[in-house]
Design an enzyme around this catalytic site. Structure first.
Site, PDB file in Angstrom:
ATOM      1  N   ARG A 109       0.821  -1.208   0.000  1.00  0.00           N
ATOM      2  CA  ARG A 109       0.000   0.000   0.000  1.00  0.00           C
ATOM      3  C   ARG A 109       0.858   1.263   0.000  1.00  0.00           C
ATOM      4  O   ARG A 109       0.559   2.233  -0.710  1.00  0.00           O
ATOM      5  CB  ARG A 109      -0.935   0.003   1.214  1.00  0.00           C
ATOM      6  CG  ARG A 109      -1.801   1.248   1.324  1.00  0.00           C
ATOM      7  CD  ARG A 109      -2.696   1.197   2.546  1.00  0.00           C
ATOM      8  NE  ARG A 109      -3.783   0.255   2.354  1.00  0.00           N
ATOM      9  CZ  ARG A 109      -4.961   0.554   1.817  1.00  0.00           C
ATOM     10  NH1 ARG A 109      -5.195   1.787   1.385  1.00  0.00           N
ATOM     11  NH2 ARG A 109      -5.906  -0.356   1.697  1.00  0.00           N
ATOM     12  N   TYR A 215       0.448 -13.472  -0.544  1.00  0.00           N
ATOM     13  CA  TYR A 215       0.887 -13.102  -1.885  1.00  0.00           C
ATOM     14  C   TYR A 215       2.135 -12.235  -1.749  1.00  0.00           C
ATOM     15  O   TYR A 215       2.360 -11.594  -0.721  1.00  0.00           O
ATOM     16  CB  TYR A 215      -0.208 -12.376  -2.685  1.00  0.00           C
ATOM     17  CG  TYR A 215      -0.873 -11.210  -1.991  1.00  0.00           C
ATOM     18  CD1 TYR A 215      -0.245  -9.958  -1.895  1.00  0.00           C
ATOM     19  CD2 TYR A 215      -2.154 -11.335  -1.447  1.00  0.00           C
ATOM     20  CE1 TYR A 215      -0.868  -8.882  -1.285  1.00  0.00           C
ATOM     21  CE2 TYR A 215      -2.777 -10.257  -0.831  1.00  0.00           C
ATOM     22  CZ  TYR A 215      -2.137  -9.039  -0.753  1.00  0.00           C
ATOM     23  OH  TYR A 215      -2.751  -7.970  -0.145  1.00  0.00           O
ATOM     24  N   ASP A 292     -13.726   5.038   1.440  1.00  0.00           N
ATOM     25  CA  ASP A 292     -14.292   4.502   2.677  1.00  0.00           C
ATOM     26  C   ASP A 292     -15.266   5.467   3.344  1.00  0.00           C
ATOM     27  O   ASP A 292     -16.170   5.040   4.066  1.00  0.00           O
ATOM     28  CB  ASP A 292     -13.181   4.158   3.669  1.00  0.00           C
ATOM     29  CG  ASP A 292     -12.442   2.875   3.304  1.00  0.00           C
ATOM     30  OD1 ASP A 292     -12.913   2.154   2.401  1.00  0.00           O
ATOM     31  OD2 ASP A 292     -11.394   2.588   3.925  1.00  0.00           O
TER      32      ASP A 292
END
Length: 399
Positions: A109, A215, A292
């Site tokens: 991120r 991952y 969000d």
């Protein structure tokens, strides 16, 4: 005081992925935009995230090249692989499809945040400004920050997250935040995990009311591991430092490779997982929401960042011809009409996935739901991949 009585065409509160994406697009359209962020420095916390092709296409249109992206991201060969948690049997795998016109990647991120931030001029971002109050009339919006600074704008975009302050000026009553579960997150050096797990796949193990996924990120140097676990309540203000031993204990008896991956972690955090029901509306007069702040969702479709990025392009595209006399009611109605049904569906489906993993009707003493049983319900959602990735966002952007 610096910033007092400044006025911009657009002010964005929140310099996360969605807020910065909107700012970058608006600057490309020649709009005077400024982003205010409450954090003392501009950086993204967290670990790895998934970016389906629908989000990558937006980033490419923003000017982030595939070469820049691939310096830090890992393109997936298997976009989904599901395994039984107890014995590691593969239940299903879905290879990457080139039909969607962009790669499907996993990325840290913070590295994605840096890429998007590079497309916004530095003088358009101000940190250490936490929004505490918003007032508007037909001429503009006044935003007040906790340091006493006030600024004005023709348009205010609330991109300030699940606990949005800007949202309070949009909806009549604050939405109920629903706590569902908790998630351990760790980053592990890739060379410390079993060789079989050093692959460009997004793999999830299911079973026993738990969910484990791994991952690679950071160009394949690190492995992102997460473990969702049932919890009935959360007593903290946010994520907390946790013990790797507790993370390991949650997955006792699972596939030995899971034990090895968790055991390789030097540290971990435990994050609360919240969502909220769809809002009554996203906009009010000169104020609107994205990401969000508009549609907080659980992470089980890997679409939190992607939906915020989609919001940003559609909203910016509909504001690209903004002038003093622009009819914002029409623009925001179009934006909300285009985005709210899709985002609300993603909210619902992400919640549904966790309800498959940890069914609300299951007695809390029971902890032996097999991965196969969960998967047999989960697989009914697989056409979601086509719907998510095949979405033609360009038709929603005003030319």
């Amino acid at each position: 005081m610096a910033g007092h009585n400044k006025r911009h065409q657009v002010v964005i509160v929140g310099a996360g992925l969605g807020g910065l994406t909107a700012a970058a697009f608006l600057q490309r359209f020649g709009i005077d935009v400024h982003v205010y962020e409450k954090a003392p420095e501009l950086k993204e916390i967290g670990a790895g995230i998934n970016l389906d092709s629908n989000a990558i296409r937006v980033l490419l249109r923003l000017g982030i090249t595939e070469e820049e992206l691939m310096e830090v991201a890992v393109p997936l060969k298997e976009v989904w692989e599901f395994r039984n948690g107890n014995d590691g049997r593969v239940l299903y795998s879905e290879p990457f499809k080139k039909d969607f016109g962009a790669p499907h990647v996993v990325i840290h991120r913070g590295e994605l945040h840096s890429l998007i931030k590079s497309k916004v001029t530095k003088d358009a971002i101000t940190v250490n400004h936490g929004c505490v109050n918003v007032e508007q009339n037909n001429d503009g919006v006044q935003i007040t920050f906790e340091n006493g600074v006030t600024v004005e704008a023709d348009v205010l975009i609330g991109a300030d997250g699940g606990r949005s302050v800007v949202r309070n000026a949009v909806v009549d009553s604050p939405p109920k935040m629903r706590f569902w579960a908790a998630m351990y997150r760790s980053l592990v050096p890739i060379d410390q995990v079993p060789p079989s797990e050093r692959v460009p796949n997004r793999t999830a193990w299911l079973g026993s009311r738990h969910f484990f996924m791994r991952y690679p990120v950071s160009g394949g140097k690190l492995l992102n591991i997460v473990g969702a676990v049932p919890r009935s309540h959360w007593e903290h203000n946010g994520p907390i430092d946790a013990n790797v031993e507790d993370f390991l204990a949650e997955f006792t008896g699972w596939d030995e490779n899971i034990q090895a991956m968790i055991g390789s972690a030097q540290e971990t955090k435990l994050w609360p997982l919240y969502d909220m029901d769809p809002l009554e509306r996203w906009s009010n007069n000169r104020i609107t929401l994205l990401g969000d702040a508009a549609h907080l969702l659980l992470p089980f479709l890997g679409q939190g960042a992607a939906q915020a990025i989609e919001d940003a392009e559609v909203l910016a595209g509909n504001l690209k011809n903004l002038t003093k006399g622009t009819d914002l009611t029409e623009i925001f109605a179009r934006y909300e009409g285009l985005r709210k049904p899709r985002a609300s569906t993603v909210q619902f489906m992400a919640r549904t996935i966790w309800n498959f993993i940890d069914p609300p009707y299951i007695n809390s003493e029971v902890s032996s739901i097999p991965g196969d049983d969960i998967f047999n319900q989960y697989k009914s959602l697989f056409n979601m991949h086509e719907w998510l990735n095949g979405y033609d966002l360009q038709k929603d952007v005003v030319s």
